[in-house]
Design an enzyme around this catalytic site. Structure first.
Site, PDB file in Angstrom:
ATOM      1  N   GLY A  64       0.819  -1.207   0.000  1.00 44.99           N
ATOM      2  CA  GLY A  64       0.000   0.000   0.000  1.00 44.99           C
ATOM      3  C   GLY A  64       0.851   1.253   0.000  1.00 44.99           C
ATOM      4  N   SER A  65       0.322   2.277   0.605  1.00 42.30           N
ATOM      5  CA  SER A  65       0.960   3.593   0.559  1.00 42.30           C
ATOM      6  C   SER A  65       2.132   3.682   1.540  1.00 42.30           C
ATOM      7  CB  SER A  65      -0.066   4.670   0.904  1.00 42.30           C
ATOM      8  OG  SER A  65      -0.380   4.608   2.282  1.00 42.30           O
ATOM      9  N   THR A  66       2.773   4.838   1.512  1.00 39.74           N
ATOM     10  CA  THR A  66       3.881   5.082   2.437  1.00 39.74           C
ATOM     11  C   THR A  66       3.398   5.204   3.880  1.00 39.74           C
ATOM     12  OG1 THR A  66       3.717   7.447   1.981  1.00 39.74           O
ATOM     13  CG2 THR A  66       5.340   6.195   0.715  1.00 39.74           C
ATOM     14  N   GLY A  67       2.087   5.298   4.080  1.00 34.48           N
ATOM     15  CA  GLY A  67       1.523   5.338   5.428  1.00 34.48           C
ATOM     16  C   GLY A  67       1.374   3.958   6.057  1.00 34.48           C
TER      17      GLY A  67
END
Length: 141
Positions: A64-67
């Site tokens: 997924g995202s960098t989060g």
């Protein structure tokens, strides 16, 4: 009981042990783990409904995202975090999560080591993030 010893690259120091949760498609950050319960909630995940707390998570990489690491951090703040991580190949998302949460991590296994065929959910894992050694104690099958 059958034991298997593997060697990977130490990615974050420390020793950990616990029951394995094996997710060959990883776990997404957003809507992957419930921040308040540590339960895997991603609909397509084969381990949906299991709690990550005090488990050794076997993942190919962050998803997924960098989060991604932020969602695992939120679950840890609520009291739910893995004891250790084994990553086929570490990436920036999983590296940040390992360091921020201080979770022993071993990664970058050679191509001839398929974590997802060697380890099954429920196997007991002992790992040493200082040396990269992983001991798999197979559950009775």
């Amino acid at each position: 009981m059958k034991e298997i010893i593997l060697k990977g690259r130490p990615a974050f120091p420390g020793k950990a042990s616990g029951e394995a949760i094996v997710c060959p498609d990883s776990i997404q950050g957003w809507a992957g783990v419930d921040d308040k319960t540590g339960i895997i909630i991603e609909d397509s995940n084969i381990e949906k409904g299991k709690c990550i707390d005090k488990k050794i998570l076997i993942l190919p990489y962050g998803k997924g995202s960098t989060g991604w690491s932020g969602h695992f951090h939120s679950a840890a703040v609520s009291g739910f975090k893995p004891s250790g991580w084994l990553f086929s190949k570490i990436d920036s998302r999983s590296g940040v999560a390992s360091a921020v949460l201080s979770i022993p991590t071993i990664a970058d296994f050679t191509d001839d080591i398929d974590l997802f065929s060697l380890i099954k959910t429920g196997d007991f894992i002992e790992m040493d993030g200082d040396t990269g050694e992983v001991k798999i104690i197979k559950r009775d099958e």
